[in-house]
Motif scaffolding. Structure first.
Motif, short mmCIF file in Angstrom:
data_model
loop_
_atom_site.label_atom_id
_atom_site.label_comp_id
_atom_site.label_asym_id
_atom_site.label_seq_id
_atom_site.Cartn_x
_atom_site.Cartn_y
_atom_site.Cartn_z
N THR A 16 0.82 -1.20 0.00
CA THR A 16 0.00 0.00 0.00
C THR A 16 0.86 1.26 0.00
OG1 THR A 16 -1.80 -1.15 1.14
CG2 THR A 16 -1.80 1.25 1.24
N THR A 17 1.90 1.27 0.80
CA THR A 17 2.81 2.42 0.80
C THR A 17 3.37 2.65 -0.59
OG1 THR A 17 3.44 1.96 3.09
CG2 THR A 17 4.91 3.37 1.82
N ASN A 43 -6.76 0.31 3.12
CA ASN A 43 -5.60 1.08 3.57
C ASN A 43 -5.14 2.12 2.55
OD1 ASN A 43 -5.48 -0.22 6.05
ND2 ASN A 43 -4.10 -1.81 5.32
N THR A 46 -7.48 5.05 2.79
CA THR A 46 -7.14 5.90 3.94
C THR A 46 -5.88 6.71 3.68
OG1 THR A 46 -8.15 4.33 5.47
CG2 THR A 46 -6.58 5.90 6.40
N ARG A 47 -4.86 6.06 3.09
CA ARG A 47 -3.59 6.76 2.85
C ARG A 47 -3.74 7.89 1.85
NH1 ARG A 47 1.65 6.24 4.15
NH2 ARG A 47 1.46 4.24 5.23
N ARG A 217 4.47 5.43 8.84
CA ARG A 217 3.32 5.27 9.74
C ARG A 217 2.65 6.61 10.02
NH1 ARG A 217 7.14 1.79 12.13
NH2 ARG A 217 7.59 3.29 13.79
N TYR A 220 0.52 7.67 7.11
CA TYR A 220 -0.75 6.94 7.03
C TYR A 220 -1.78 7.57 7.96
CZ TYR A 220 -4.22 3.25 7.39
OH TYR A 220 -5.39 2.55 7.39
N THR A 221 -1.37 7.90 9.17
CA THR A 221 -2.28 8.54 10.13
C THR A 221 -2.79 9.87 9.59
OG1 THR A 221 -1.11 7.50 11.98
CG2 THR A 221 -2.49 9.40 12.49
#
Length: 256
Positions: A16-17, A43, A46-47, A217, A220-221
């Protein structure tokens, strides 16, 4: 139009990254990008800044089943200009039993060439029908391989599935085109060995490695690709170097 699929049947392998970075890199180059999230965990959705409060009329599963068009389901990413998103939701689990899904994207995505320049597909950590649909549709298959034995050991399985289920009829000649080593730490012997093994096994198809970073991380948040969240950081420089030949090669082939 180029369709990129990021795949590996290993959770936490940075698919996903990497998918988010491919989408962001293409958009930064002025391309109109459609990001398709095929992971029911959502994910990538969201990202790319789509939250529970975002108004959504249709999702990726609806597009695969033909219940909605990509234009109806696409949501503009609030954090990455030029990127639209087909949201990944738990509805994707319900269509894993529909055999027609396997060829859905292959047949449908070419009709979107007037709306988007490139399509980036993030796949789930499994090799079910949804992932096979992405592999059948892809012009460029990218394996994001964390520098871990567990991730490296999944590559033969991915190759076998592509060879037996995709390359014979659904997408003749399909293969893994690029491998991106991620979570790399030059100080760790295992990491160096995995990169060397990848280069020996897939000569000419392994990019420069991407370092591990806490910023992944945090990004992502914040609902952003790491290149948008923390531009100029070492991991962003790593991704730029790794993706340069991937994107350049596919665009060159497309326009030649």
């Amino acid at each position: 139009m180029t369709v990129y699929a990021i795949a590996l049947s290993k959770g936490g392998s940075t698919k996903t990254t990497t998918a988010a970075e491919v989408a962001a890199s293409l958009a930064a180059a002025g391309r109109r990008v459609l990001a398709i999230d095929l992971d029911q965990q959502g994910n990538l959705t969201t990202r790319l800044g789509i939250t529970e409060d975002t108004e959504i009329s249709a999702v990726a599963a609806d597009v695969l089943t033909g219940d909605a068009s990509a234009a109806e389901a696409a949501i503009a990413s609030p954090n990455v200009p030029g990127v639209d998103v087909l949201a990944g939701t738990h509805d994707l689990e319900d269509i894993e039993r529909n055999p027609e899904v396997i060829s859905a994207l292959r047949d449908y995505l070419p009709t979107l060439a007037n709306q988007w320049d490139d399509i980036v597909i993030d796949t789930p950590p499994a090799l079910g029908l949804v992932t096979l649909s992405a592999l059948a549709a892809a012009d460029v298959v990218i394996a994001a391989v964390a520098c871990e034995t567990e991730a490296y050991d999944q590559l033969p399985r991915l190759e076998k599935v592509i060879e037996n289920r995709i390359a014979k009829r659904l997408r003749p000649g399909q293969q893994i085109h690029w491998l991106i080593p991620t979570r790399y730490d030059v100080r760790r012997l295992l990491d160096r060995e995995i990169v060397e093994q990848l280069q020996a096994r897939y000569p000419g198809r392994v990019t420069s490695p991407v370092r591990e970073a806490v910023a992944v991380r945090d990004a992502y948040t914040a609902g952003m690709p790491v290149s948008v969240y923390a531009p100029g950081t070492p991991i962003v420089e790593d991704y730029a170097a790794a993706l340069a030949p991937v994107i350049k090669t596919s665009v060159t082939v497309q326009t030649s």
